[in-house]
Design a protein around this motif. Structure first.
Motif, PDB file in Angstrom:
ATOM      1  N   ASN A   1      -6.033  -8.435  10.017  1.00  0.00           N
ATOM      2  CA  ASN A   1      -6.078  -7.402  11.019  1.00  0.00           C
ATOM      3  C   ASN A   1      -6.196  -5.979  10.509  1.00  0.00           C
ATOM      4  OD1 ASN A   1      -5.858  -7.226  13.613  1.00  0.00           O
ATOM      5  ND2 ASN A   1      -3.775  -8.023  13.755  1.00  0.00           N
ATOM      6  N   ILE A   2      -5.079  -5.541   9.942  1.00  0.00           N
ATOM      7  CA  ILE A   2      -4.954  -4.174   9.455  1.00  0.00           C
ATOM      8  C   ILE A   2      -5.825  -3.971   8.219  1.00  0.00           C
ATOM      9  CG2 ILE A   2      -3.316  -2.493   8.546  1.00  0.00           C
ATOM     10  CD1 ILE A   2      -2.779  -3.145  11.418  1.00  0.00           C
TER      11      ILE A   2
ATOM     12  N   ALA B   1      -9.417  -3.214   8.806  1.00  0.00           N
ATOM     13  CA  ALA B   1      -9.617  -1.863   9.335  1.00  0.00           C
ATOM     14  C   ALA B   1      -9.543  -0.840   8.212  1.00  0.00           C
ATOM     15  CB  ALA B   1      -8.579  -1.549  10.398  1.00  0.00           C
ATOM     16  N   LEU B   2      -8.622  -1.046   7.281  1.00  0.00           N
ATOM     17  CA  LEU B   2      -8.423  -0.066   6.213  1.00  0.00           C
ATOM     18  C   LEU B   2      -9.605  -0.009   5.253  1.00  0.00           C
ATOM     19  CD1 LEU B   2      -4.627  -0.606   5.447  1.00  0.00           C
ATOM     20  CD2 LEU B   2      -5.686   1.213   6.784  1.00  0.00           C
TER      21      LEU B   2
ATOM     22  N   SER C   1     -12.624   0.078   5.903  1.00  0.00           N
ATOM     23  CA  SER C   1     -13.629   1.044   6.359  1.00  0.00           C
ATOM     24  C   SER C   1     -12.997   2.346   6.849  1.00  0.00           C
ATOM     25  CB  SER C   1     -14.471   0.447   7.489  1.00  0.00           C
ATOM     26  OG  SER C   1     -14.267  -0.919   7.657  1.00  0.00           O
ATOM     27  N   TYR C   2     -11.730   2.544   6.552  1.00  0.00           N
ATOM     28  CA  TYR C   2     -11.048   3.754   7.019  1.00  0.00           C
ATOM     29  C   TYR C   2     -11.547   4.969   6.233  1.00  0.00           C
ATOM     30  CZ  TYR C   2      -7.121   6.666   8.611  1.00  0.00           C
ATOM     31  OH  TYR C   2      -6.341   7.650   9.161  1.00  0.00           O
ATOM     32  N   LYS C   3     -12.270   5.841   6.938  1.00  0.00           N
ATOM     33  CA  LYS C   3     -12.938   6.965   6.291  1.00  0.00           C
ATOM     34  C   LYS C   3     -11.987   7.950   5.622  1.00  0.00           C
ATOM     35  CE  LYS C   3     -17.347   6.236   7.583  1.00  0.00           C
ATOM     36  NZ  LYS C   3     -17.124   5.200   8.632  1.00  0.00           N
ATOM     37  N   GLU C   4     -10.819   8.157   6.226  1.00  0.00           N
ATOM     38  CA  GLU C   4      -9.910   9.171   5.691  1.00  0.00           C
ATOM     39  C   GLU C   4      -9.492   8.858   4.251  1.00  0.00           C
ATOM     40  OE1 GLU C   4      -8.915  12.170   7.202  1.00  0.00           O
ATOM     41  OE2 GLU C   4     -10.614  11.507   8.417  1.00  0.00           O
ATOM     42  N   PHE C   5      -9.401   7.589   3.915  1.00  0.00           N
ATOM     43  CA  PHE C   5      -9.035   7.219   2.548  1.00  0.00           C
ATOM     44  C   PHE C   5     -10.101   7.696   1.568  1.00  0.00           C
ATOM     45  CE2 PHE C   5      -6.138   3.273   3.489  1.00  0.00           C
ATOM     46  CZ  PHE C   5      -5.196   4.136   4.023  1.00  0.00           C
TER      47      PHE C   5
ATOM     48  N   GLN D   1     -10.538  11.443   0.938  1.00  0.00           N
ATOM     49  CA  GLN D   1      -9.567  12.110   0.067  1.00  0.00           C
ATOM     50  C   GLN D   1      -9.587  11.567  -1.357  1.00  0.00           C
ATOM     51  OE1 GLN D   1      -7.649  14.424   2.461  1.00  0.00           O
ATOM     52  NE2 GLN D   1      -9.554  13.574   3.192  1.00  0.00           N
TER      53      GLN D   1
ATOM     54  N   PHE E   1      -9.507   8.290  -2.277  1.00  0.00           N
ATOM     55  CA  PHE E   1      -8.888   6.973  -2.482  1.00  0.00           C
ATOM     56  C   PHE E   1      -9.968   5.904  -2.291  1.00  0.00           C
ATOM     57  CE2 PHE E   1      -5.516   9.776  -0.872  1.00  0.00           C
ATOM     58  CZ  PHE E   1      -4.669   9.735  -1.964  1.00  0.00           C
TER      59      PHE E   1
ATOM     60  N   VAL F   1      -2.638  -1.037  -1.845  1.00  0.00           N
ATOM     61  CA  VAL F   1      -2.275  -1.017  -0.433  1.00  0.00           C
ATOM     62  C   VAL F   1      -2.010  -2.459  -0.011  1.00  0.00           C
ATOM     63  CG1 VAL F   1      -3.047  -0.485   1.905  1.00  0.00           C
ATOM     64  CG2 VAL F   1      -3.657   1.036   0.030  1.00  0.00           C
TER      65      VAL F   1
ATOM     66  N   ASN G   1     -12.836   0.809  14.294  1.00  0.00           N
ATOM     67  CA  ASN G   1     -12.087   0.351  13.141  1.00  0.00           C
ATOM     68  C   ASN G   1     -10.624   0.052  13.371  1.00  0.00           C
ATOM     69  OD1 ASN G   1     -12.508  -0.033  10.589  1.00  0.00           O
ATOM     70  ND2 ASN G   1     -13.039   2.097  10.145  1.00  0.00           N
ATOM     71  N   ILE G   2      -9.901   1.141  13.550  1.00  0.00           N
ATOM     72  CA  ILE G   2      -8.452   1.087  13.713  1.00  0.00           C
ATOM     73  C   ILE G   2      -8.095   0.462  15.057  1.00  0.00           C
ATOM     74  CG2 ILE G   2      -6.379   2.507  13.863  1.00  0.00           C
ATOM     75  CD1 ILE G   2      -7.600   2.556  11.107  1.00  0.00           C
TER      76      ILE G   2
ATOM     77  N   ALA H   1      -8.051  -3.260  15.214  1.00  0.00           N
ATOM     78  CA  ALA H   1      -6.916  -3.831  14.493  1.00  0.00           C
ATOM     79  C   ALA H   1      -5.643  -3.731  15.329  1.00  0.00           C
ATOM     80  CB  ALA H   1      -6.725  -3.123  13.158  1.00  0.00           C
TER      81      ALA H   1
ATOM     82  N   SER I   1      -3.345   8.403   5.803  1.00  0.00           N
ATOM     83  CA  SER I   1      -3.629   8.797   4.420  1.00  0.00           C
ATOM     84  C   SER I   1      -2.552   9.716   3.845  1.00  0.00           C
ATOM     85  CB  SER I   1      -5.026   9.418   4.272  1.00  0.00           C
ATOM     86  OG  SER I   1      -5.213  10.423   5.203  1.00  0.00           O
TER      87      SER I   1
ATOM     88  N   LEU J   1      -0.559   7.949   1.227  1.00  0.00           N
ATOM     89  CA  LEU J   1      -1.314   7.795  -0.022  1.00  0.00           C
ATOM     90  C   LEU J   1      -1.342   9.114  -0.771  1.00  0.00           C
ATOM     91  CD1 LEU J   1      -4.513   5.572   0.407  1.00  0.00           C
ATOM     92  CD2 LEU J   1      -2.460   5.141  -0.926  1.00  0.00           C
TER      93      LEU J   1
END
Lengths: 225, 225
Positions: free
Chosen positions: A100-101, A104-105, A107-111, A114, A116, A157, B100-101, B104, B202, B205
DNA sequence: GAATGTGAAGGTTTTCACAGCA
DNA sequence: TGCTGTGAAAACCTTCACATTC
C-alpha cells in the motif's frame, strides 16, 4: 564576509528547530521561484504561521545570515539551510515493503525533490520480487543485508507490516544502516547509534478527533504587527 | 467508583500529551491482546520509550485511572483513552485526490482500525471519476461542496497537488468541514474555527539527513530504574 | 511493598525587547 | 528608519520526589 555555519553544533539544537528549518527551506524555495531577492523574518514567519522572533532565533543557532534593515537574502539563505539539513547532496535510500504505502512512496515526488533517491526496493512476496517499479527491480528481502551493503545504501524507509518490522529492522541494523524512517505502527528497538524516526499517519487524524470532541483550543499565532 | 473524565478541559492540554495518548492507546491495545490485566506506568513508559513520570502526568490531566500499588487496568484505561481521543465512535471521512498518496490511503488499515471511515472519494480527473476504489465510487470534485454536506462528512483528508490545495480547501471550508488533514506540501489558510493538520512525510527524512550530517545527539531516554 | 497522583523543581523553548547595524 | 541578532524574561513542558493509597 559571512560567518560560516559551525560544522559541529555545540548547544543541542531542538527537534522543533530542525523541523522548522524544513519549513523555511520550503518557503524559501517558493520565494526564489517568485523572484524575491530578500525576505524578512516577518514575511517568512507569516508564510509558515510562526513568529518573526522564532524565525530569527532558529536561524541564529547556525549563523548570521541576514542584513539588519534589509532581511535575509533568499537565495543564499536557502543554500545555507540546504547545507545545514544535508539537502545539498543526494542520499541513497532503500524502500522495504512494496505494499500500500510503499508503492505510493516509490513515486512520491517530495522525496526525490529533496535529494532522497530511492534506488533499491525490497519485498518478501514472490509475485513482487523481480517486478519493475518506476525503473527499479524489486529485490528479495532475503538478500537484504548484502544488497544494502553492496549498493551503499545510506537510509532505509520501512513500509512493512508491524508484525515483522522488528525482524527486518534488525537486519537493516546489521547491514550498518544508521538512519531509518519507519511507517509501521510499531515500537522498534535499535542501537543508540542508529537514528530511527516514526511516521504515524493516523496520529494526526487522532489529534483532529480529539480536538473536535474536546473543543481543543488552537495554538494561537501572535501576529505582532 | 472512578472519577469521570472531565468533559471540558480547563488547562490547555499540550499537543505532545495528545500525541502520547495515541501511543498509550496503541500500547494498551497490544497489552489487551497479550491478556495483561494491569500495567504500570513503568511498563507503559518502557514500551513507548518515555518516562514513567511522563505517563502518569499525561494521564492525570484526564483523571485518576490507576490503583496505587497495582497500576492501571489495561482494558479500562484503553476505553478511557479511546473516549478522550474520540475513538469510541466512527468518523465519516472524505478523501480528496486519488493519486499516489490518495490511493494508498484508501486502503490504509490504521485509519479504519481507529474508526476513521473513508466513505467518499473525490478527484478532478475524468478517467478516475466513476471508478471504484475499495467499494467507493470516485465523485467529481466539482460537486465537492454539496456532496460533503449531503453525506454528512466530518473530516477531510487532502491528497492533492500543492498548487491546487488552497482552492480545494476553500471549498471544503465552505462545506462546513471543521477538521482537515493535509498531505500537500503547502501552507493552507483556514478560518480560526477549522482544525488543520499537516502531514509532511519528507520532513522526517530531512531530520535524518540533518542528524547524520551534524552528528546530532539523540534525545536520551532516562531509564530511572 | 508497590505504584499512583501531584505540587514543586528543573529544564527547555518561545517570546520579548532592545542594542546594533545597514 | 527598518530589521537582525540576542541576552533576559516568560511560558511551557518534563522530571523529581514524596505523601498517599491499595
Amino acid at each position: 564576509m559571512s560567518i560560516p555555519v559551525s560544522p559541529s553544533i555545540r548547544k543541542r539544537i531542538s527537534e522543533s528547530t530542525i523541523h522548522r528549518l524544513s519549513l523555511y527551506y520550503r518557503a524559501l524555495s517558493l520565494l526564489e521561484k517568485e523572484n524575491y531577492e530578500t525576505v524578512s523574518s516577518k514575511e517568512l514567519a507569516k508564510r509558515e504561521k510562526l513568529t518573526p522572533a522564532q524565525v530569527r532565533k532558529d536561524l541564529s543557532f547556525f549563523g548570521s545570515f541576514g542584513t539588519r534593515g534589509l532581511g535575509y537574502p533568499v537565495k543564499e539563505l536557502r543554500a545555507q539551510i540546504s547545507s545545514i539539513l544535508g539537502l545539498d547532496r543526494t542520499w541513497r535510500v532503500a524502500l522495504i515493503g512494496i505494499g500500500n504505502i510503499g508503492s505510493a512512496l516509490v513515486s512520491y515526488k517530495e522525496f526525490s525533490k529533496q535529494g532522497f533517491q530511492i534506488v533499491k526496493l525490497f519485498d518478501n512476496d514472490q509475485r513482487k520480487i523481480g517486478s519493475n517499479h518506476k525503473g527499479i527491480i524489486v529485490s528479495d528481502i532475503r538478500n537484504l543485508e548484502t544488497e544494502l551493503r553492496n549498493d551503499r545504501i545510506e537510509m532505509v524507509v520501512l513500509a512493512v507490516p508491524a508484525t515483522v518490522a522488528q525482524y527486518i529492522v534488525d537486519d537493516v541494523v546489521r547491514a550498518g544502516i544508521k538512519a531509518i524512517l519507519n511507517f509501521a505502527p510499531a515500537n522498534l528497538k535499535v542501537p543508540d547509534d542508529v537514528y530511527l524516526r516514526n511516521e504515524n499517519m493516523s496520529m494526526e487524524l487522532e489529534y483532529l478527533s480529539f480536538a473536535i470532541v474536546n473543543n481543543h483550543a488552537q495554538k494561537r499565532v501572535k501576529l505582532n504587527i
